[in-house]
Scaffold this active site. Sequence first.
Site, PDB file in Angstrom:
ATOM      1  N   PRO A   5       0.781  -1.120  -0.129  1.00  0.00           N
ATOM      2  CA  PRO A   5       0.008   0.033  -0.011  1.00  0.00           C
ATOM      3  C   PRO A   5       0.859   1.304  -0.141  1.00  0.00           C
ATOM      4  O   PRO A   5       1.853   1.398   0.615  1.00  0.00           O
ATOM      5  CB  PRO A   5      -0.619  -0.041   1.481  1.00  0.00           C
ATOM      6  CG  PRO A   5      -0.113  -0.959   2.128  1.00  0.00           C
ATOM      7  CD  PRO A   5       0.920  -1.648   1.278  1.00  0.00           C
ATOM      8  N   GLY A   6       0.359   2.152  -0.890  1.00  0.00           N
ATOM      9  CA  GLY A   6       1.032   3.360  -0.813  1.00  0.00           C
ATOM     10  C   GLY A   6       0.308   4.604  -0.298  1.00  0.00           C
ATOM     11  O   GLY A   6      -0.005   4.932   0.874  1.00  0.00           O
ATOM     12  N   TYR A  63      -4.866  13.631 -13.506  1.00  0.00           N
ATOM     13  CA  TYR A  63      -6.230  12.595 -13.553  1.00  0.00           C
ATOM     14  C   TYR A  63      -7.424  13.032 -13.426  1.00  0.00           C
ATOM     15  O   TYR A  63      -8.424  12.348 -13.211  1.00  0.00           O
ATOM     16  CB  TYR A  63      -5.800  11.526 -12.242  1.00  0.00           C
ATOM     17  CG  TYR A  63      -4.488  11.154 -12.280  1.00  0.00           C
ATOM     18  CD1 TYR A  63      -3.838  10.216 -13.209  1.00  0.00           C
ATOM     19  CD2 TYR A  63      -3.459  11.533 -11.186  1.00  0.00           C
ATOM     20  CE1 TYR A  63      -2.270   9.811 -13.087  1.00  0.00           C
ATOM     21  CE2 TYR A  63      -2.293  11.117 -10.920  1.00  0.00           C
ATOM     22  CZ  TYR A  63      -1.679  10.360 -11.965  1.00  0.00           C
ATOM     23  OH  TYR A  63      -0.460   9.895 -11.907  1.00  0.00           O
ATOM     24  N   CYS A  67       0.640  29.099 -15.891  1.00  0.00           N
ATOM     25  CA  CYS A  67       0.309  29.847 -17.218  1.00  0.00           C
ATOM     26  C   CYS A  67      -0.378  28.646 -18.104  1.00  0.00           C
ATOM     27  O   CYS A  67       0.011  28.694 -19.314  1.00  0.00           O
ATOM     28  CB  CYS A  67       1.155  30.713 -17.658  1.00  0.00           C
ATOM     29  SG  CYS A  67       1.618  31.886 -16.620  1.00  0.00           S
TER      30      CYS A  67
END
Length: 419
Positions: free
Chosen positions: A273-274, A315, A342
């Site tokens: 798991p991260g 995402y 920008c």
Amino acid sequence: MMREFEGKDGVMMIGGKSAVEIAEEFGTPVYVTDEQRLRDNYRRIYGAFSRYMDTKIHYACKANTNLAILKVLEQEGSGIDAVSIGEVKSCLKVGYTPDRIMYTGVNVSDAELKAVSDLGVMINLDSVSEMERLADIAPGSDVSFRVTPGVGSGHSAKVITGSKGAKFGIPLDEVINTYARAKDLGFNIKGIHAHIGSGGQVVEPFMDMMEVLIELVNEIKAIGIDLEFIDMGGGIGVPYKPQEEEMEVGELAMNITDMIQEETDIKTLILEPGRYIVCDTTVLLTRVNDVKDAGTKKYVGCDAGFNTLIRPAMYDSYHYVALANKFGRACTDKYDVVGPICESGDYLAHDRVLPDPREGDIVAVYNAGAYGFSMSSNYNSRPLCAEVLVNDGKAELIREAETEEEQWRHQIIPERLLR
Ligand code: LLP
């Protein structure tokens, strides 16, 4: 449910400390991590699985590689899933021993294979090419294989990794031949690994993947190779929206360990798991520089953009936002929260109701601990920002903000251009 924070006199608190004071003291933008939450998240995921069988948590450190955060998890007893030699060295630096680290690279160079293997870190092989090359570089070493389970899951198509035809892993129909070949080459084969993708919120794909892995484990056993571990990768999602349900980790743990224990002789389960460990430990604090009514839209312009947190731009990820200095106040209108980059694609949040945002206010962006700082960049020549660790009401700097000068450090103007 998404993690909520306490408010005190209209100010957001994190780890017992005022978010506004942190912003004043350390400047903005700044990532602020709650140490106790980090420890709790680790203990929760480890506890959920280890009550059923021998479990190793290999924290996927790509999510957040700050050395202080790595160190806290080292103290908790975590292992590491590393994707590069840089991650391996960071973890060794803070005290992880090589046996606690597993390296899962993709499209890895010979030089990196050699460097990782020389450090005594086990390699989880991603391809037949990598296996053949490692056979020359480090014959007889411990290995496992990442397979492509044909099952994918994730919050965005960009982070689904396990589907058939993916860039990652040994294709299903080549797995048995590859294990047989590895045996012939003299490798010490330890396990099997898959990672379906990141940020999935449902249990089923994990079960589907485990079914595939279990079948493979038994086919591999039939050709005379007994594996020690199954590594189910990472990918457990967390709620980013206020009312969003959490994934049932307890149910996942029970089902997965049941399947393994009933159908195989596997002794150890590894998880990577991260996001689950670091995501909700951290908020990004960013100051409002500018408020604009553009007619069809109102903008809250902050000092953090996609250079600091790229997930919304990259995402279309949702991150909850609140005003840390007007915490819990009634909202007045809808705003887009945007940054100083920008490009029109530079945003942190679309169409959010906020309590009368003004210049100087502090916006807290939630769930910024996973793939927040670690994906930040110098785009528009903006320095990487500071990181702070809070514990027991005290805030400590764990990364200084970069200076402008530091961005020039590796650049060279050829002498002839200066003549
Ligand atoms: N194991 C392997 C082999 C992985 O490739 C990953 C993530 C993990 C474990 C950890 O996945 P987690 O538990 O954190 O979901 N930048 C994207 C996420 C990319 C994940 C890449 N691999 C994001 O911001 O959502």
